[in-house]
Design a protein around this motif. Structure first.
Motif, mmCIF file in Angstrom:
data_model
loop_
_atom_site.group_PDB
_atom_site.id
_atom_site.type_symbol
_atom_site.label_atom_id
_atom_site.label_comp_id
_atom_site.label_asym_id
_atom_site.label_seq_id
_atom_site.Cartn_x
_atom_site.Cartn_y
_atom_site.Cartn_z
ATOM 1 N N ARG A 157 0.819 -1.368 -0.005
ATOM 2 C CA ARG A 157 -0.457 -0.245 0.038
ATOM 3 C C ARG A 157 1.289 1.472 -0.223
ATOM 4 O O ARG A 157 0.762 1.654 1.067
ATOM 5 C CB ARG A 157 -0.896 -0.153 1.503
ATOM 6 C CG ARG A 157 -2.127 -0.653 0.811
ATOM 7 C CD ARG A 157 -3.207 -1.042 0.297
ATOM 8 N NE ARG A 157 -3.592 -0.115 0.384
ATOM 9 C CZ ARG A 157 -5.073 0.189 0.615
ATOM 10 N NH1 ARG A 157 -5.397 -0.686 1.618
ATOM 11 N NH2 ARG A 157 -5.988 1.530 0.476
ATOM 12 N N GLY A 158 1.660 1.263 -1.047
ATOM 13 C CA GLY A 158 2.295 2.428 -1.516
ATOM 14 C C GLY A 158 1.853 3.381 -1.050
ATOM 15 O O GLY A 158 2.826 4.404 -0.956
ATOM 16 N N GLU A 159 0.074 4.075 -1.296
ATOM 17 C CA GLU A 159 -0.173 5.317 -1.290
ATOM 18 C C GLU A 159 -0.850 5.457 -0.452
ATOM 19 O O GLU A 159 -1.347 6.193 0.418
ATOM 20 C CB GLU A 159 -1.416 5.105 -2.172
ATOM 21 C CG GLU A 159 -2.118 4.297 -1.605
ATOM 22 C CD GLU A 159 -2.462 3.124 -1.537
ATOM 23 O OE1 GLU A 159 -3.714 2.274 -1.002
ATOM 24 O OE2 GLU A 159 -1.563 2.568 -2.009
ATOM 25 N N ARG A 160 -0.587 4.827 0.795
ATOM 26 C CA ARG A 160 -0.602 5.476 2.258
ATOM 27 C C ARG A 160 0.909 5.329 3.503
ATOM 28 O O ARG A 160 0.955 3.877 3.723
ATOM 29 C CB ARG A 160 -1.241 4.079 3.187
ATOM 30 C CG ARG A 160 -3.088 3.410 2.491
ATOM 31 C CD ARG A 160 -3.947 3.039 2.859
ATOM 32 N NE ARG A 160 -4.731 3.342 3.722
ATOM 33 C CZ ARG A 160 -5.289 2.637 4.906
ATOM 34 N NH1 ARG A 160 -5.532 1.212 4.583
ATOM 35 N NH2 ARG A 160 -5.853 3.382 5.836
ATOM 36 N N LEU A 161 1.287 5.972 3.489
ATOM 37 C CA LEU A 161 2.853 6.091 3.940
ATOM 38 C C LEU A 161 2.101 6.497 5.811
ATOM 39 O O LEU A 161 0.922 7.511 5.571
ATOM 40 C CB LEU A 161 3.700 7.230 3.405
ATOM 41 C CG LEU A 161 3.752 7.367 2.427
ATOM 42 C CD1 LEU A 161 4.584 8.861 1.573
ATOM 43 C CD2 LEU A 161 4.831 6.447 2.215
ATOM 44 N N GLU A 218 9.936 5.042 -0.151
ATOM 45 C CA GLU A 218 8.484 4.507 -1.379
ATOM 46 C C GLU A 218 9.075 3.469 -2.229
ATOM 47 O O GLU A 218 11.260 3.794 -2.294
ATOM 48 C CB GLU A 218 8.167 5.594 -1.392
ATOM 49 C CG GLU A 218 7.061 6.615 -0.827
ATOM 50 C CD GLU A 218 7.107 7.759 -1.428
ATOM 51 O OE1 GLU A 218 5.722 7.466 -2.412
ATOM 52 O OE2 GLU A 218 6.770 9.316 -1.373
ATOM 53 N N PHE A 270 6.685 1.338 -7.164
ATOM 54 C CA PHE A 270 4.567 1.291 -6.706
ATOM 55 C C PHE A 270 4.232 -0.083 -6.899
ATOM 56 O O PHE A 270 4.684 -0.644 -8.102
ATOM 57 C CB PHE A 270 4.367 2.507 -7.494
ATOM 58 C CG PHE A 270 2.701 2.899 -7.678
ATOM 59 C CD1 PHE A 270 2.037 3.116 -6.245
ATOM 60 C CD2 PHE A 270 1.897 1.570 -8.248
ATOM 61 C CE1 PHE A 270 0.597 2.985 -6.046
ATOM 62 C CE2 PHE A 270 0.091 2.362 -7.861
ATOM 63 C CZ PHE A 270 -0.513 2.384 -6.624
ATOM 64 N N PRO A 271 2.874 -0.804 -6.299
ATOM 65 C CA PRO A 271 2.614 -0.052 -4.866
ATOM 66 C C PRO A 271 3.444 -0.252 -4.069
ATOM 67 O O PRO A 271 2.289 -0.357 -2.378
ATOM 68 C CB PRO A 271 1.060 -0.663 -5.326
ATOM 69 C CG PRO A 271 1.609 -1.956 -5.744
ATOM 70 C CD PRO A 271 2.514 -2.237 -6.225
ATOM 71 N N LYS A 305 5.642 0.231 -0.495
ATOM 72 C CA LYS A 305 6.250 0.880 -0.126
ATOM 73 C C LYS A 305 7.187 -0.163 1.722
ATOM 74 O O LYS A 305 6.792 -0.971 2.368
ATOM 75 C CB LYS A 305 5.424 1.794 1.579
ATOM 76 C CG LYS A 305 4.791 1.716 2.305
ATOM 77 C CD LYS A 305 4.443 2.864 2.766
ATOM 78 C CE LYS A 305 2.651 1.777 3.888
ATOM 79 N NZ LYS A 305 2.444 1.935 3.607
#
Length: 141
Positions: free
Chosen positions: A92-96, A126, A129-130, A132
């Motif tokens: 879930r790379g968009e949720r840091l 990061e 994608f996707p 983290k």
């Protein structure tokens, strides 16, 4: 005149210990991450308590906030000199992650506060994608 030639028996440098595996993004996978960390660190002859707590928090965050159904998370332990580096990679790379100050009566939200208190350094990288990676380092010296 005879000369004796002695060949140097140079040993290649010993690689730094490294441990990495994929685990299911479930509570069971997070618990297994902690148990496997304890076993691996004992095998390396290292203390387990602080690292065990760090892995428990990072793995719990990965399965709670970084879970994508059908995707695993990766646990990596690396020893570099006197420093243990713990990495947990999820998809879930968009949720840091961000540190929060939860309300006094809140039942959750303190995980990164614990990581901040226990680790010498920690951060987020990061990845492609996707993914983290949340990492923490603790000194063993």
């Amino acid at each position: 005149m005879n000369q004796e030639i002695v060949e140097a028996t140079a040993q290649p440098p010993t690689p730094a210990p490294d441990f990495s595996l994929l685990l299911s993004s479930t509570r069971r996978g997070a618990r297994l991450a902690r148990l496997l960390t304890e076993a691996q660190l004992r095998r390396w002859g290292l203390p387990t308590e602080t690292a065990s707590h760090l892995v428990a928090e990072l793995a719990a965050n990965a399965v709670t906030h970084g879970r994508v159904p059908g995707r695993d998370f990766r646990l990596t332990l690396s020893l570099v000199g006197e420093t243990l580096r713990i990495e947990v990679t999820d998809t879930r790379g968009e949720r840091l992650p961000t540190r929060q100050r939860p309300a006094a009566d809140a039942e959750s939200g303190r995980g990164l506060l614990l990581v901040d208190a226990l680790a010498d350094r920690w951060g987020v990288r990061e990845d492609r994608f996707p993914c983290k990676t949340v990492w923490a380092e603790c000194s063993l010296g």
